[in-house]
Design a protein around this motif. Structure first.
Motif, mmCIF file in Angstrom:
data_model
loop_
_atom_site.group_PDB
_atom_site.id
_atom_site.type_symbol
_atom_site.label_atom_id
_atom_site.label_comp_id
_atom_site.label_asym_id
_atom_site.label_seq_id
_atom_site.Cartn_x
_atom_site.Cartn_y
_atom_site.Cartn_z
ATOM 1 N N SER A 601 35.905 35.029 32.856
ATOM 2 C CA SER A 601 36.943 35.941 33.344
ATOM 3 C C SER A 601 38.117 35.989 32.376
ATOM 4 N N PRO A 611 40.462 44.157 34.531
ATOM 5 C CA PRO A 611 40.248 43.032 35.445
ATOM 6 C C PRO A 611 39.097 43.324 36.410
ATOM 7 N N ARG A 613 36.196 41.522 39.251
ATOM 8 C CA ARG A 613 35.959 40.385 40.153
ATOM 9 C C ARG A 613 34.608 39.735 39.835
ATOM 10 N N ASN A 645 40.832 37.146 40.227
ATOM 11 C CA ASN A 645 39.647 37.766 39.628
ATOM 12 C C ASN A 645 38.363 37.022 39.986
#
Length: 780
Positions: A601, A611, A613, A645
């Motif tokens: 991430s 960004p 998830r 995230n």
């Protein structure tokens, strides 16, 4: 044997009889005819009454003395016949009865039957009579009795010449000597047959009979006998004593054991009899010669003292022997009690050695012995097979971990009860261990084996009510067959275990019969390889996109662990993930996955990718660790990742644990900034009562519901209901396993938020995932 009222009646009758006889003789003492008729009548009544009581005793007795009472009764019957013959000749034919031979033969027959009865009893108790001491005691007593009989009766009778009746009367003293021997035998050894009162009454009755005969013989020798002399009431009295003995007789089981004082008294009487005989004989001898030889008096006194000394010595010895016997009996009782306890303990130990404590079913050792015996007894040419079924409960560990071992034990017992009741008595069920059961089927063909397996699946799929909780478990069954798959318990167990794991890989809740293509790498080898794989960095994360149904854009990815072995290539997760959970390797693997996802991430953020998830699966074992929150905090600190995230996926089994502890951990994660998703929703046991308390962002519908949307209207309704419920709780919904457009259109129509599956993309490695994300960024 008789009721108390019968005994009272007997005593009243005897008393009335004696009083009546006395009054009759008193009022008619000067009328000889009345005296004769009265004497005969009273004797006949006494004989008939005594015979009736003895015959009743014979009918009711079921012990060793049954024939004894019969012979006594026959003796009295012989006496009655003699009286009736005497009456016939005396009062009807007018012949003087005392000169007749026939009635005397029947009267002597009475003594003969008595002697036979006593011989019978001597045979019954012969084990106690065949001793040297008894033989000598008997010889001494009989020698004394014979001496007196010879001097006073037998010798005078032999001297009477010219009268043949005297030879018949000679049988009285001879038979009386035999009866006396029998009486002594009763006194010494009949305590195992007669009770105390019966024994004493028998002895007194027979001794009175001997006394009456002796008086009769003596009076006959002296020519003093007349009808109505003292011997006749004594004969009647002896009859009543014998009859009373029959009334008091009890079966051996009713005879009470003698106490110490009774035993001591019996010893005294038994030992004193021969010495008493010697003393009596000595007194008679002294009375004859002491005038001519006074020294015999001193000799007699010396002999008397020696006799007394010997008598008391014998009593002491017998007392010691009796005490020793009592000690031996007590020792035997204690040894028997301890032996019984030892046998009981051994039986319990053997039961525990071959049975399971929780379910009460036979255990692995039991079925191993039974299977080995079945194999050794199996006929080579038989077309019937021996099958071994290994049954494992799916998801049992989740129930055990969430509800506790007490619920798990009750569930295991219920499963065992269902298996036992669904099979025949010849079909053995045992618990192998944990949540595994073994089933042994003998003399079955393959079709029968499959039917039994299907029936077991049906029985075990039904709901279980454990302490008010409704639980659902399904079995996975592996089947191996002798002789095709092995010729020992271990080989058949291994093959059944292999088949059972293939069932679990295929979705569980079914059965499979082993075949050679199922052979897989041994678990121990794979475990060692997995440990080395962690050390050698053979693990890698793949990512499967999660796509919005509203705009078809990637909104997240799920991180999926892959193991790439240098010698075999990629190992399917279904092979090594369950192994990692069993061996505890899931903990280091889970920490590694979370750390790698956090690092990835951060890297994607540095590469300018929007960004996104990243969803990470958290195992139930990992989540339930006390230091789980600390480990997650350390990972964030080391990687510098943004928790917003990262999405942590937990399963329903995690939610089934302690509600307070689960809620506390989820709230801590939520406060740190993580997204929370509940994975595989609808396949577990989560309670809707607590679902609204959890800080959840996403519900993930399991792929099993999505894959059967075309074939199951129930699954369509379930998916709709999940989405509707999630919207009501303000959760977003992700559908897993979407593989065609119809599924996607359906999900969009019910306002599902996101989906993932092969329709959009399979799981991709890191580089391919970055290319896919860059394309979306470029388009945007």
């Amino acid at each position: 044997m008789y009721a108390l009222k019968n005994k009272k009646f007997a005593y009243l009758f005897i008393a009335f009889f004696i009083i009546s006889n006395f009054l009759w003789n008193y009022f008619f003492q000067h009328k000889q005819a009345f005296l004769d008729w009265g004497g005969v009548t009273f004797q006949t009544i006494a004989c008939l009454t005594s015979f009736g009581w003895l015959f009743a005793t014979y009918k009711n007795d079921d012990g060793k003395a049954k024939k004894f009472w019969l012979y006594l009764g026959l003796g009295i019957l012989s006496y009655i016949i003699g009286i009736l013959i005497w009456v016939f000749y005396e009062f009807i034919l007018g012949v003087h009865g005392d000169t007749l031979l026939l009635p005397k033969i029947f009267w002597i027959g009475q003594n003969g039957f008595y002697f036979v009865a006593l011989l019978y009893m001597m045979n019954v108790v012969k084990s106690k009579l065949l001793t040297i001491r008894f033989s000598f005691d008997m010889l001494i007593i009989m020698a004394v009795a014979t001496t007196f009989n010879w001097v006073f009766i037998i010798a005078p009778l032999l001297k009477m010449k010219g009268n043949p009746f005297h030879l018949v009367e000679l049988m009285y003293p001879i038979l009386d000597l035999g009866v006396l021997g029998g009486v002594i035998s009763l006194l010494i050894a009949s305590n195992t047959v007669f009770n105390k009162k019966t024994l004493y009454l028998l002895i007194v009755g027979l001794l009175v009979q001997i006394l009456a005969d002796t008086l009769f013989s003596y009076l006959s020798v002296k020519n003093l006998y007349t009808v109505g002399s003292i011997s006749e009431p004594l004969w009647i009295l002896s009859l009543f004593f014998l009859a009373l003995a029959g009334i008091y007789h009890e079966t051996p089981s009713q005879v009470k054991h003698k106490n110490d004082s009774q035993i001591e008294n019996r010893f005294f009487v038994r030992h004193s009899l021969p010495y008493a005989g010697v003393v009596l004989l000595s007194l008679y001898v002294i009375s004859q010669i002491y005038h001519t030889a006074p020294v015999v008096v001193g000799l007699f006194l010396t002999i008397l003292l020696v006799v007394l000394r010997q008598l008391f010595t014998l009593l002491e010895n017998d007392k010691l022997v009796s005490e020793l016997n009592d000690l031996n009996e007590q020792l035997e009782v204690k040894v028997k009690e301890r032996t019984d306890r030892l046998v009981e303990t051994i039986n319990q130990m053997e039961y525990l050695a071959y049975h399971d404590v929780v379910t009460g079913l036979p255990n692995r050792r039991f079925i191993e012995k039974r299977l080995s015996r079945a194999i050794s007894n199996h006929h080579v040419r038989s077309k019937k097979k021996i099958a071994f079924l290994l049954l494992d409960l799916d998801r049992f560990k989740h129930i055990n971990d969430s509800l506790g071992h007490s619920y798990g034990d009750l569930l295991l017992k219920e499963v065992g009860d269902r298996l036992t009741s669904s099979l025949k008595p010849s079909e053995l069920v045992c618990r192998i261990g944990g949540d595994e059961y073994g089933i042994l089927l003998e003399n079955k063909n393959e079709i029968q084996i499959e039917k039994i397996a299907e029936n077991i699946l049906t029985v075990l799929r039904k709901t279980y009510d454990i302490r008010g909780e409704e639980l659902y478990v399904t079995p996975s069954i592996g089947v191996s067959i002798f002789p095709e798959h092995g010729n020992s318990f271990e080989s058949l167990l291994m093959k059944a275990d292999t088949a059972m794991y293939k069932v679990k890989e295929a979705g569980k809740n079914h059965y499979k019969i082993y075949h050679a293509e199922m052979d897989i790498e041994p678990q121990v080898t794979m475990e060692n390889a997995l440990r080395k794989g962690i050390e050698r960095n053979e693990l890698e994360l793949y990512y499967q996109p999660q796509v919005s149904l509203e705009n078809n854009k990637i909104v997240g990815v799920e991180a999926l662990l892959r193991w790439i072995r240098p010698d075999q290539g990629m190992v399917p997760p279904c092979e090594f993930i369950p192994l990692a959970e069993e061996t505890g390797l899931i903990l280091p693997l889970g920490e590694w996955v979370l750390k790698e996802a956090c690092l990835q991430s951060v890297k994607w953020g540095e590469q300018g990718i929007l960004p996104i998830r990243i969803a990470v699966n958290i195992s139930a074992i990992q989540f339930q660790q006390n230091n789980f929150i600390e480990k997650v905090t350390e990972t964030l600190f080391e990687t510098k990742a943004n928790p917003e995230n990262i999405e942590l996926e937990i399963t329903e089994s995690v939610a089934m644990g302690s509600i307070e502890e689960t809620l506390s951990k989820l709230q801590s994660l939520k406060e740190m900034g993580f997204h929370i998703a509940m994975d595989d929703f609808g396949t577990g046991y989560s309670s809707l009562q607590y679902l609204n308390q959890y800080p959840i962002d996403h519900l993930k519908i399991d792929r099993s519901f999505i894959s059967s949307l075309h074939t199951s209207e129930k699954n369509v309704a379930i998916v709709k209901l999940i989405v509707l419920m999630a919207k009501g709780l303000n959760y977003k919904v992700i559908a897993e396993g979407v593989e065609d457009d119809s599924q996607k259109l359906f999900l969009r129509s019910i306002e599902c938020d996101e989906y993932q599956g092969y329709l959009f993309s399979p799981p991709l490695n890191r580089l391919d995932t970055e290319v896919l994300l860059q394309k979306q960024l470029t388009k945007k």
